[in-house]
Design a protein around this motif. Structure first.
Motif, mmCIF file in Angstrom:
data_model
loop_
_atom_site.group_PDB
_atom_site.id
_atom_site.type_symbol
_atom_site.label_atom_id
_atom_site.label_comp_id
_atom_site.label_asym_id
_atom_site.label_seq_id
_atom_site.Cartn_x
_atom_site.Cartn_y
_atom_site.Cartn_z
ATOM 1 N N VAL A 260 -6.758 12.300 -18.546
ATOM 2 C CA VAL A 260 -7.159 13.086 -17.109
ATOM 3 C C VAL A 260 -5.957 13.672 -16.644
ATOM 4 N N ARG B 120 -4.606 16.590 -18.586
ATOM 5 C CA ARG B 120 -4.984 17.624 -18.084
ATOM 6 C C ARG B 120 -6.368 17.427 -20.231
ATOM 7 N N PHE C 58 -8.727 17.062 -21.143
ATOM 8 C CA PHE C 58 -9.943 15.794 -20.692
ATOM 9 C C PHE C 58 -11.194 15.618 -21.738
ATOM 10 N N ARG C 59 -10.883 16.622 -23.318
ATOM 11 C CA ARG C 59 -11.355 16.446 -24.378
ATOM 12 C C ARG C 59 -10.868 14.965 -24.586
#
Length: 230
Positions: free
Chosen positions: A158, A161, A163-164
């Motif tokens: 997270v 970045r 996120f997936r």
């Protein structure tokens, strides 16, 4: 020398893993009380399902498999780490793996049969893959189902970045929780103590024969009624 000495060390954590797997095979509660050497099973049910493979092996065979496996995992972890810097010669990989084995953390993992090197190798393989891989995070989620600490890497994903991958890891972990509890969890019936264990005249419960490594002593603890065995 570390590997040779491991043959004379009692792999306490490995015995706990095997007892957890045996509890699943025997449909016994995982968390009713201490298992090997008076230690409780502190891993998620998903881990116990995977540990059934160790329970099917004889103790000596399980110890040898885990010892060889941990050494191989140390080499794989070193190779994967060095590969991020470019092509790593085999000699350099072996030197790096040997240096790692000499440290206290890895040496202890090998001696007592811990699962940490498996977690390390899978996390390195998963997180060092290209970010465009849709399955990135699956490996992290699977090993988090074995031992919860890898979930901290979801925060890393997270923070960077990704996120997936973070969602994939969290979703995979939740899947291991569902599978683990549906396939292996056995509640302890109220008022019945710990199923599969016989009570002593003094009210002290003992671990079943296949999960007991030492007799109940004054220092042992009865999880069923929260009082020491006396």
């Amino acid at each position: 020398m570390v590997v040779i000495r491991a043959f004379g060390v009692v792999p306490v954590d490995l015995w706990v893993y095997r007892d957890g797997g045996r509890a699943v095979l025997d449909a016994d509660p995982l968390y009713a009380g201490p298992l090997a050497h008076g230690l409780p099973f502190t891993y998620p049910p998903w881990a116990a399902i995977l540990f059934t493979s160790l329970a099917l092996l004889a103790p000596a065979a399980a110890k040898l498999v885990v010892l060889i496996g941990n050494c191989a995992l140390a080499v794989l972890a070193a190779a994967r780490t060095l590969s991020t810097l470019g092509r790593a010669p085999v000699a350099l990989v072996l030197v790096a793996a040997s240096a790692a084995v000499a440290t206290e953390a890895v040496r202890t993992t090998i001696h007592i049969g811990q699962v940490n090197l498996l977690l390390l190798a899978v996390i390195l393989w998963d997180l060092l893959r290209p970010d465009d891989r849709r399955s990135k995070g699956v490996g992290l989620g699977l090993v988090a189902g074995i031992k919860l600490t890898p979930m901290f890497f979801v925060l890393y994903l997270v923070a960077t970045r990704r996120f997936r991958a973070a969602i994939t890891a969290a979703g995979t972990f939740l899947a291991t929780v569902v599978v683990g509890f549906s396939r292996s969890y056995r509640p302890i019936p109220p008022g019945s103590g710990s199923p599969g264990r016989s009570s002593t005249p003094a009210g002290c419960t003992r671990t079943p024969p296949h999960r007991r490594t030492s007799p109940c002593t004054a220092s042992s603890y009865d999880w069923a009624d929260r009082r020491p065995c006396g």
